[in-house]
Scaffold this active site. Structure first.
Site, PDB file in Angstrom:
ATOM      1  N   LEU A   1      47.533  31.535  -8.283  1.00 26.94           N
ATOM      2  CA  LEU A   1      48.834  31.337  -7.835  1.00 26.94           C
ATOM      3  C   LEU A   1      48.324  30.273  -8.637  1.00 26.94           C
ATOM      4  O   LEU A   1      47.418  28.663  -8.487  1.00 26.94           O
ATOM      5  CB  LEU A   1      48.668  31.259  -6.398  1.00 26.94           C
ATOM      6  N   ASP A   2      49.422  28.852  -9.052  1.00 28.11           N
ATOM      7  CA  ASP A   2      49.503  27.547 -10.162  1.00 28.11           C
ATOM      8  C   ASP A   2      48.914  26.491  -8.723  1.00 28.11           C
ATOM      9  O   ASP A   2      49.517  26.711  -7.476  1.00 28.11           O
ATOM     10  CB  ASP A   2      51.126  27.321 -10.615  1.00 28.11           C
ATOM     11  N   PRO A   3      48.665  25.546  -9.158  1.00 26.55           N
ATOM     12  CA  PRO A   3      47.789  24.387  -7.823  1.00 26.55           C
ATOM     13  C   PRO A   3      48.930  23.760  -7.443  1.00 26.55           C
ATOM     14  O   PRO A   3      49.470  24.064  -6.086  1.00 26.55           O
ATOM     15  CB  PRO A   3      46.916  24.025  -9.013  1.00 26.55           C
TER      16      PRO A   3
END
Length: 300
Positions: free
Chosen positions: A47-49
């Site tokens: 999951l992207d930051p």
């Protein structure tokens, strides 16, 4: 004197983490692993930051079931900020193009059905995909030209949550490998404008949903058995597969990696995927061929 090293535990189960904003998936796994003192940990889908939401973290034997969760259907809720596209297709990048056009709700609803089904999508250049062994985002950050081939993705449904002149919120149900940032970019371009993702939340991954999620703060607030009680069983990750309940003799054979003949009324003859259990515990994942369960991964 330095503090003694923490003893790693052979603990197994799932932490359905509601990942906070501005934390990488690797950092989240490291934090959870440290809190539980787990000997082994991994996650089921990066999951992207800048994204929030469901990050299933596997401890111990649950890591063997990661592919079944990672390949599952996902639900994302995301916002498209109209009027500009960026290098990263989200708020982290630099603006590369702008447009004065703001689509109406009617225009948006007219094109959304075009983004349902199987179709090709070009991933964002700032992604973890590899080009000649190098991550695309590393090459892009180094200033190199990055060209990624289009990949086929599956979108099961996409719906409008709310619409405004500057920002629209959508919800998408999709398969593995779908980039929401690319989806937002392509929807904007189809509408004759520019856009990028300004908010991204993953609401479901495979069998796990927001309603089951817990936060880092919730984990930090408890210790010992109370913290361990927040783990979900390994079997929860296999909820989408047929369960085969074995007797003691069959279970003993499967524990050693041997196939077993399934008996009893309704015993399956053929299954592409299944999991075997004994006493409510996961024994193995595998398949059924000619009435025999063939173990693929054996769980301890």
């Amino acid at each position: 004197m330095s503090a003694p090293k923490r003893v790693k535990r052979a603990i197994s189960g799932w932490v359905i983490l509601n990942k906070p904003y501005d934390m990488t998936s690797t950092q989240a796994v490291g934090k959870v692993r440290w809190l539980f003192g787990a000997a082994k940990a991994g996650h089921a889908g990066t999951l992207d930051p800048l994204a929030t939401g469901i990050l299933p973290i596997a401890l111990g034997e649950a890591t063997k079931a990661v592919p079944y969760v990672q390949d599952g259907t996902k639900i994302y809720r995301f916002a498209i900020a109209w009027g500009s596209s960026t290098t990263t297709d989200d708020t982290e990048g630099s603006v590369v193009a702008t447009s004065e056009h703001r689509p109406s709700q009617a225009e948006l609803e007219a094109v959304l059905p075009e983004f349902v089904g199987l179709f090709s999508q070009v991933p964002p250049i700032f992604s973890a995909l590899k080009i000649d062994g190098e991550r695309a985002y590393d090459l892009a950050r180094a200033g190199e030209a990055v060209e990624l081939a289009a990949r086929e993705i599956r979108v099961d449904a996409i719906s409008l949550v709310s619409h405004g002149s500057e920002t629209t919120i959508l919800e998408v149900t999709c398969g593995k490998g779908t980039y929401v940032r690319s989806l937002a970019r392509d929807i904007a371009e189809r509408l004759g404008t520019r856009g990028h993702v300004s908010m991204l939340h993953r609401a479901a991954v495979g069998p796990f949903t927001d309603t089951q999620s817990i936060t880092i703060e919730m984990l930090e607030a408890v210790e010992g058995e109370a913290r361990d009680a927040l783990l979900r069983p390994v079997a929860d990750s296999l909820a989408g597969l047929p369960e085969l309940r074995l007797n003691p003799t069959q279970a003993a054979a499967v524990r050693h990696g041997n196939s077993v003949l399934l008996t009893g009324a309704g015993a399956p003859v053929t299954l592409d995927d299944a999991w075997a259990s004994f006493g409510g515990q996961v024994l193995a994942t595998g398949w059924v061929e000619f009435g025999q369960f063939q173990p693929r991964r054996v769980f301890n």
